[in-house]
Design an enzyme around this catalytic site. Structure first.
Site, PDB file in Angstrom:
ATOM      1  N   ARG A  60       0.811  -1.219   0.000  1.00  0.00           N
ATOM      2  CA  ARG A  60       0.000   0.000   0.000  1.00  0.00           C
ATOM      3  C   ARG A  60       0.844   1.269   0.000  1.00  0.00           C
ATOM      4  O   ARG A  60       0.498   2.225  -0.705  1.00  0.00           O
ATOM      5  CB  ARG A  60      -0.994  -0.013   1.149  1.00  0.00           C
ATOM      6  CG  ARG A  60      -0.362  -0.047   2.511  1.00  0.00           C
ATOM      7  CD  ARG A  60      -1.427  -0.238   3.561  1.00  0.00           C
ATOM      8  NE  ARG A  60      -2.101  -1.515   3.360  1.00  0.00           N
ATOM      9  CZ  ARG A  60      -3.387  -1.718   3.626  1.00  0.00           C
ATOM     10  NH1 ARG A  60      -4.130  -0.753   4.064  1.00  0.00           N
ATOM     11  NH2 ARG A  60      -3.922  -2.904   3.437  1.00  0.00           N
ATOM     12  N   THR A  61       1.921   1.306   0.741  1.00  0.00           N
ATOM     13  CA  THR A  61       2.730   2.528   0.755  1.00  0.00           C
ATOM     14  C   THR A  61       3.352   2.768  -0.621  1.00  0.00           C
ATOM     15  O   THR A  61       3.377   3.885  -1.126  1.00  0.00           O
ATOM     16  CB  THR A  61       3.821   2.442   1.831  1.00  0.00           C
ATOM     17  OG1 THR A  61       3.221   2.204   3.093  1.00  0.00           O
ATOM     18  CG2 THR A  61       4.634   3.711   1.899  1.00  0.00           C
ATOM     19  N   LYS A  88      21.423 -10.371  -4.519  1.00  0.00           N
ATOM     20  CA  LYS A  88      22.630 -11.049  -5.019  1.00  0.00           C
ATOM     21  C   LYS A  88      23.868 -10.603  -4.263  1.00  0.00           C
ATOM     22  O   LYS A  88      24.988 -10.895  -4.662  1.00  0.00           O
ATOM     23  CB  LYS A  88      22.818 -10.773  -6.507  1.00  0.00           C
ATOM     24  CG  LYS A  88      21.696 -11.332  -7.357  1.00  0.00           C
ATOM     25  CD  LYS A  88      21.872 -10.888  -8.806  1.00  0.00           C
ATOM     26  CE  LYS A  88      20.646 -11.287  -9.627  1.00  0.00           C
ATOM     27  NZ  LYS A  88      20.569 -10.529 -10.882  1.00  0.00           N
ATOM     28  N   ARG A 110      12.052   2.454   1.266  1.00  0.00           N
ATOM     29  CA  ARG A 110      11.595   1.628   2.396  1.00  0.00           C
ATOM     30  C   ARG A 110      12.701   0.617   2.678  1.00  0.00           C
ATOM     31  O   ARG A 110      13.226  -0.001   1.743  1.00  0.00           O
ATOM     32  CB  ARG A 110      10.294   0.921   1.999  1.00  0.00           C
ATOM     33  CG  ARG A 110       9.906  -0.309   2.817  1.00  0.00           C
ATOM     34  CD  ARG A 110       9.393  -0.005   4.188  1.00  0.00           C
ATOM     35  NE  ARG A 110       8.213   0.828   4.281  1.00  0.00           N
ATOM     36  CZ  ARG A 110       6.949   0.388   4.364  1.00  0.00           C
ATOM     37  NH1 ARG A 110       6.697  -0.900   4.343  1.00  0.00           N
ATOM     38  NH2 ARG A 110       5.946   1.230   4.478  1.00  0.00           N
ATOM     39  N   HIS A 138       8.310   6.600   9.922  1.00  0.00           N
ATOM     40  CA  HIS A 138       7.469   6.485   8.729  1.00  0.00           C
ATOM     41  C   HIS A 138       6.754   7.823   8.605  1.00  0.00           C
ATOM     42  O   HIS A 138       5.564   7.943   8.877  1.00  0.00           O
ATOM     43  CB  HIS A 138       6.479   5.327   8.916  1.00  0.00           C
ATOM     44  CG  HIS A 138       5.772   4.922   7.662  1.00  0.00           C
ATOM     45  ND1 HIS A 138       5.911   5.591   6.471  1.00  0.00           N
ATOM     46  CD2 HIS A 138       4.915   3.886   7.415  1.00  0.00           C
ATOM     47  CE1 HIS A 138       5.164   4.987   5.546  1.00  0.00           C
ATOM     48  NE2 HIS A 138       4.561   3.950   6.102  1.00  0.00           N
TER      49      HIS A 138
END
Lengths: 313, 432
Positions: A60-61, A88, A110, A138
């Site tokens: 959602r963000t 990797k 994020r 946040h």
């Protein structure tokens, strides 16, 4: 001198002035209207590239930021951990430098590690918007929460806001504490002691062992998501018990003011921290939060772009 | 007539811990690695037949050289971080002439061959005396006792498990008893791992920054256990890198009861507190956690009153790749052996420590714990000396450290004071 109409980065709400927070919310008012038009697009970020750099899963963000960027006419680029070279073994800094080779203007980020957004902001020449860094911050979530409160209540100053649940692991709680205190609201925290971090009472907030005293007479109750993977380990025994003791049901909600808003940053565990009855009640503004999230993120992206000198007025 | 080769350091301030008083102006003469004469004031003209090299110590203070009881030279196994040669050079430039090395190399210091290898590497580097700390258990797994007697026979004087916590208390008891047979000192770090959730101090800073953290009680529980075992076994026990006021309290009480323990603190816990982690700078990620200011003040007081005997560098060099990452993912430790004196003397300049305490903590007390000669400036003693500039202010630059490691939380800060010359058994091993 901080210019309240621009943002060089948005890493956290801590340290942001009341004027700047107000400015973001005021800008968002204008941008909210854009999403109600038939053509949901305005031009200020034309030619601006926004990278959605999501090292930790989020739906959602990320979508909210993507919609916000697109409605400002920015070009967006998605980069997530599962598809990236980070899996990797490439370091965050190398990955970010590779991204920079594509000349993005803004990186929305994020990450699971606290401080990760600050780390990149000190090393690469892009505007960084923190979309969550571990349990630290946040900021856009707290801004959209405050936007929703201000829109519904007409003010933030003096509001009694209860935040209930896993405070220790919650970036939403930390950002709301900083933002709400800056704006003059009063913050009450409640949760099991296993979820209240050390010395949280050093913030000028009230801290409660039980949900009832925290929500009594409150203007806003914000329920935090319980991470079920923590259940039965060392923080709480079962979701049944959690729902009974710390969950919000219509009976407990009666303790709050009659027009108290019920909020939740999502995704909800219905029947655990919040009953379906409360989540779907007229007091619930949970879906408005989502809608306002787009407007607030448009405001943030616009103000960062303006600082970079790449926005059109 | 035989020509005698002698060196004198003249016109300096001599700080001899044995006299306990202030530094006095004077000179020191040494020959074949041994101090032959110490005098006050102006040095006399050389007698006929003696060939004397005079070193002008004007403006500097001469003290016994330093002994570090806890450092990591990363060899064998991690030579890309540090080697005995590079670490020894860094140590000499920090005023050290002896360094004890952590056992967690690869292979681990758990058999006599690794002990001999390190002693030989030390001889080859010819900068400092190397004292390998032998592991207590094979692979430091806490299951099977390492060949402690063999390692002692090969030259080890100290045993311990590095930064690893021996989980089984009963097993640790037996290891300590056994080490006691060979006159070894057991060195134990202090953190109950089941309470440890992260590299930061559990306090307001970790709460506000969302950093993983460990409460002081993790140390308190471990210190209490180690004191109890020292009492039970009677083996000389050294508690490494105490970080908290709670740990200090327990040690003070145990020493008052006559239990045979000594303790150290790292320079990081003396000079920095939890606020150093607030900016998520991976250079400040060290262990034990940088704790609250009240803990730091308790550590300073404990060092002054002798509850804590010594200061260790906790030298732990890392490649930059391990530090140019997110705080959560960064390696733990700092390259510090050449900065120890500057860090401590800066505390002296700030009025937080006495100069005499610094010399005791770096030079006298570690020799006493390890039963080494020296630590005093008088005729007949080894010429293990350091000439110190107590006033020079220099800015630390991690990239320019003598050590291979560039990782230091003091990067960019000004330190007051630095070693200008180091002598190990009369031979100059460092000159600024």
């Amino acid at each position: 001198m901080e210019n309240p109409n621009t943002l060089n980065h948005l890493l956290a709400l801590e340290g942001l002035s009341k004027e700047t927070v107000t400015s973001i919310l005021d800008h968002a008012v204008g941008f909210k209207e854009v999403s109600k038009r038939r053509i949901k697009k305005v031009p200020p970020l034309r030619g601006v590239t926004v990278v959605l750099f999501f090292i930790e899963n989020s739906t959602r963000t990320r979508i909210s930021f993507e919609v916000a960027a697109k409605r400002l006419s920015a070009d967006t680029l998605n980069f997530s951990a599962s598809t990236s070279s980070l899996s990797k073994g490439e370091t965050l800094l190398d990955t970010a430098k590779n991204l920079m080779a594509m000349q993005p203007d803004i990186i929305v980020m994020r990450h699971f590690a606290p401080g990760a957004a600050k780390f990149l902001s000190e090393r690469i020449p892009a505007g960084i918007v923190n979309a969550g860094d571990g349990p630290h911050a946040h900021p856009t979530q707290a801004l959209l929460d405050m936007y929703t409160m201000r829109e519904r209540k007409g003010r933030l100053e003096g509001l009694e806001v209860a935040i209930v649940g896993d405070i220790a692991h919650s970036r939403v709680a930390r950002s709301n504490i900083h933002g709400l205190l800056t704006m003059g609201a009063k913050v009450r925290l409640a949760g099991p002691r296993t979820m209240l971090p050390t010395m949280i009472d050093r913030f000028p907030v009230s801290v409660h062992d039980r949900i009832e005293p925290a929500i009594e007479g409150a203007d806003v109750v914000m329920m935090l998501r319980i991470q079920k993977e923590r259940m039965g380990k060392d923080l709480f025994p079962s979701d049944r018990e959690y729902a009974r003791v710390f969950g919000l049901d219509s009976q407990k909600l009666k303790l709050a003011k009659p027009d108290c808003l019920v909020m939740h940053p999502g995704p909800m565990n219905r029947g655990v921290e919040i009953t379906p009855e409360v989540a779907d009640s007229t007091q619930s503004v949970i879906l408005e939060q989502v809608e306002n999230g787009v407007a607030v993120r448009m405001a943030v992206l616009f103000m960062v772009a303006r600082h970079l000198g790449v926005s059109e007025e | 007539m035989v020509t005698v080769m002698r060196t004198r350091i003249v016109n300096c301030q001599i700080f001899d811990p044995a006299t306990g008083g202030d530094a006095f102006p004077g000179w020191v003469e040494f020959e074949n690695g041994v101090i032959t004469a110490v005098g006050k004031g102006q040095a006399p003209a050389p007698s006929a037949g003696a060939e004397i090299t005079d070193i002008d110590g004007q403006g500097f203070t001469l003290a016994p050289s330093f002994v570090d009881m806890y450092a990591n030279f990363c060899e064998p196994g991690y030579e890309y971080r540090e080697t005995v040669a590079s670490g020894s050079r860094a140590a000499a430039s920090g005023g050290y002439t002896a360094v004890c090395l952590r056992p967690d190399t690869d292979p681990i210091i758990q058999r006599s061959d690794v002990v001999r290898f390190l002693l030989e590497r030390g001889v080859f580097a010819n900068m400092v005396d190397i004292f390998p700390i032998g592991a207590l258990s094979m692979n430091m797994e806490g299951q099977t006792m390492a060949e402690i007697g063999e390692m002692a026979a090969a030259g080890a004087r100290l045993v311990g498990e590095g930064n690893t916590f021996v989980k089984r208390t009963g097993f640790l008891r037996r290891c300590m008893e056994y080490a006691g047979n060979f006159g070894l000192v057991v060195m134990l770090t202090n953190e109950d791992p089941s309470l440890a959730e992260g590299p930061c101090h559990e306090g307001f800073m970790s709460t506000s920054r969302g950093l993983k953290c460990t409460p002081v009680q993790a140390e308190e529980i471990a210190v209490a256990r180690h004191i109890a075992l020292a009492e039970l076994t009677g083996t000389p026990t050294h508690l490494v890198k105490i970080s908290s006021a709670a740990g200090v309290r327990l040690i003070r009480d145990a020493r008052a009861r006559g239990i045979n323990i000594t303790a150290s603190v790292s320079i990081h816990n003396l000079a920095l507190n939890e606020d150093a982690n607030a900016g998520y700078d991976a250079m400040t990620k060290v262990w034990p956690p940088l704790r609250a200011e009240e803990d730091r003040l308790a550590l300073l007081a404990a060092l002054e009153d002798g509850t804590i005997d010594i200061v260790v560098s906790d030298h732990d060099p890392h490649v930059i790749e391990g530090k140019e990452v997110e705080f959560d993912l960064a390696t733990v430790g700092a390259s510090s052996i050449e900065l120890t004196f500057g860090v401590l003397n800066t505390l002296v300049e700030r009025g937080e420590l006495k100069f005499a305490t610094v010399i005791r903590a770096l030079a006298t007390a570690p020799r006493k714990i390890m039963h080494l000669d020296g630590g005093v400036i008088s005729a007949g003693m080894p010429a293990d000396l350091v000439l110190l500039d107590r006033k020079a202010v220099r800015k630390v630059c991690g990239a320019e450290l003598v050590s291979q490691g560039v990782n230091t939380p003091f990067d960019g800060t000004d330190l007051a004071g630095c070693p200008v010359m180091t002598f190990r058994r009369g031979r100059m091993t460092f000159a600024a």
